[in-house]
Scaffold this active site. Structure first.
Site, PDB file in Angstrom:
ATOM      1  N   CYS A 258      14.917  -4.300  31.192  1.00 24.63           N
ATOM      2  CA  CYS A 258      15.406  -4.727  32.567  1.00 24.63           C
ATOM      3  C   CYS A 258      15.982  -3.532  33.229  1.00 24.63           C
ATOM      4  O   CYS A 258      14.966  -2.631  33.837  1.00 24.63           O
ATOM      5  CB  CYS A 258      16.763  -5.687  32.284  1.00 24.63           C
ATOM      6  SG  CYS A 258      17.257  -6.662  33.748  1.00 24.63           S
ATOM      7  N   HIS A 344      13.775 -10.087  29.286  1.00 28.19           N
ATOM      8  CA  HIS A 344      14.704  -9.636  28.160  1.00 28.19           C
ATOM      9  C   HIS A 344      14.061 -10.366  26.963  1.00 28.19           C
ATOM     10  O   HIS A 344      14.247 -11.696  26.565  1.00 28.19           O
ATOM     11  CB  HIS A 344      16.080 -10.696  28.646  1.00 28.19           C
ATOM     12  CG  HIS A 344      16.937 -10.013  29.383  1.00 28.19           C
ATOM     13  ND1 HIS A 344      17.919  -9.221  29.091  1.00 28.19           N
ATOM     14  CD2 HIS A 344      16.828  -9.911  30.863  1.00 28.19           C
ATOM     15  CE1 HIS A 344      18.525  -8.911  30.329  1.00 28.19           C
ATOM     16  NE2 HIS A 344      17.762  -9.255  31.394  1.00 28.19           N
ATOM     17  N   GLU A 346      15.153 -10.377  23.846  1.00 29.87           N
ATOM     18  CA  GLU A 346      16.086 -10.796  23.240  1.00 29.87           C
ATOM     19  C   GLU A 346      16.595 -12.369  23.612  1.00 29.87           C
ATOM     20  O   GLU A 346      17.323 -12.958  22.842  1.00 29.87           O
ATOM     21  CB  GLU A 346      17.330 -10.162  23.325  1.00 29.87           C
ATOM     22  CG  GLU A 346      18.233 -10.095  24.195  1.00 29.87           C
ATOM     23  CD  GLU A 346      18.005  -9.494  25.683  1.00 29.87           C
ATOM     24  OE1 GLU A 346      18.532 -10.010  26.592  1.00 29.87           O
ATOM     25  OE2 GLU A 346      16.968  -8.783  25.432  1.00 29.87           O
TER      26      GLU A 346
END
Length: 370
Positions: A258, A344, A346
């Site tokens: 990001c 992202h 995760e």
């Protein structure tokens, strides 16, 4: 009941447009920030505590918010980071065995102003047509002219450095100190689930403040470096950009997510720009140009890197594209084991299609260690 006597509230956009609603809970007053929206159907607690949202007024497109309460483990930082919440229907009562409390209580504890009963579909359509802009949410509905004056003084997100507002003040450790691999992470707004994903892969992480120097990060003698997600404009992060340049000289594995992706691009002379309304949600389609496979991803960013400059760069390869608008969503550096993605992997909330990127980072570390 309290929700029958709630105070009238409004959203005033920077261009003078007004949307009406009602205050949630007992909190009153005004809150300022850039208005944006997230299309996620679940995960509101993780969204509200994501440091990347610092200073933003969050519009949730899912019609019901608060219906499953909150859980103490489902946070991405130590507190709520959004500047305010705007939703359609707010659920004061929740139904989930795993819930520790109501969302109303969670918002009150974090002193967050929220308004509901807003025509969020109309508001989101307006943002999509006219772009993300500064706004104020307020219960001072009789004080429009004063709100306009105060709103005009709120700085624009373009050029705004916010990493210092959410970064750790002192270095700290995460994971098992006996783990095989050591990672130095630059915290420019890091999410807890990123640290969990690294720790699950046999990594011991030392997390450094946003302005840490390369010498600071190197002192941990890491096997790899990590550049985190975070809020605001990447271009003012001159310290992080210089630190990244120094990391690249060492030929040590580097992974950015990001805001970290944008910092890596800037460290290679690729500029960034503020997007019209950004990418925020858990259903964004990505094409992996290396494998040819598609991924559904979780995203949260209002800036992007210059695709044309990346394509023209001799030492940079674009590895991922966003299929909605063809923006560059991933790059790798050709002469060193460094790569990054705009989204992202995760998740939290969101799909896990891109979790392989953590494994790719670890594979780079293993190959470099051997």
């Amino acid at each position: 009941m309290k929700y029958q006597t709630r105070k009238p509230a409004l959203i005033l956009l920077a261009d003078g447009t007004i949307f009406h609603g009602k205050a949630v809970g007992g909190k009153t007053g005004s809150s300022y920030g850039e208005v944006c929206f997230n299309t996620g159907m679940t995960g509101y607690q993780e969204i509200f505590t994501d440091p990347s949202y610092y200073g933003q007024l969050m519009v949730t497109t899912n019609a019901h918010i608060g219906n499953y309460g909150v859980n103490d483990d489902e946070v991405e930082s130590d507190s709520i980071k959004i500047a305010g919440l705007i939703c359609r229907n707010f659920s004061y009562h929740y139904s989930r065995d795993a819930a520790d409390d109501s969302l109303e209580s969670f918002l009150d504890k974090n002193n967050l102003l929220a308004i509901s009963d807003v025509d969020t579909r109309a508001l989101v359509n307006y943002i999509r047509d006219n772009g993300a802009m500064n706004a104020v949410i307020s219960t001072e509905v009789e004080n429009i002219e004063e709100l306009k004056k105060r709103l005009a003084e709120v700085p624009d997100m373009k050029g705004l450095e916010l990493a210092s507002k959410v970064s750790t003040k002192e270095p700290y450790f995460f994971g098992d100190e006996n783990a095989t691999y050591k990672i130095s992470a630059l915290d420019i707004g890091i999410k807890k689930n990123i640290l969990r994903n690294l720790a699950e892969r046999d990594c011991y992480i030392k997390v450094y403040p946003y302005d840490a120097t390369f010498q600071d990060l190197e002192s941990f003698k890491p096997n790899g470096y990590f550049l985190s997600n975070g809020p605001g404009d990447p271009e003012p992060l001159t310290s992080a950009i210089e630190t990244t340049k120094e990391i690249l000289k060492t030929n040590t594995p580097l992974f950015g997510i990001c805001l970290g992706h944008q910092v890596l691009a800037l460290a290679n002379g690729i500029s960034t720009y503020k997007m019209h309304h950004g990418h925020r949600g858990i259903n964004h389609p990505i094409l992996n140009l290396v494998t040819g496979k598609g991924e559904i991803t979780s995203q949260n960013h209002g800036f992007a890197i210059n695709r044309e400059q990346a394509e023209a760069h001799d030492n940079v390869e674009i590895t991922h594209l966003h299929l909605n608008d063809q923006t560059a969503a991933g790059i790798k550096i050709k002469d060193t084991p460094a790569f990054s993605v705009q989204y992202h992997p995760e998740a939290s909330p969101g799909p896990h299609d891109a979790k392989y990127l953590f494994d790719q980072f670890l594979e780079n570390i293993k190959n470099n260690k051997n």
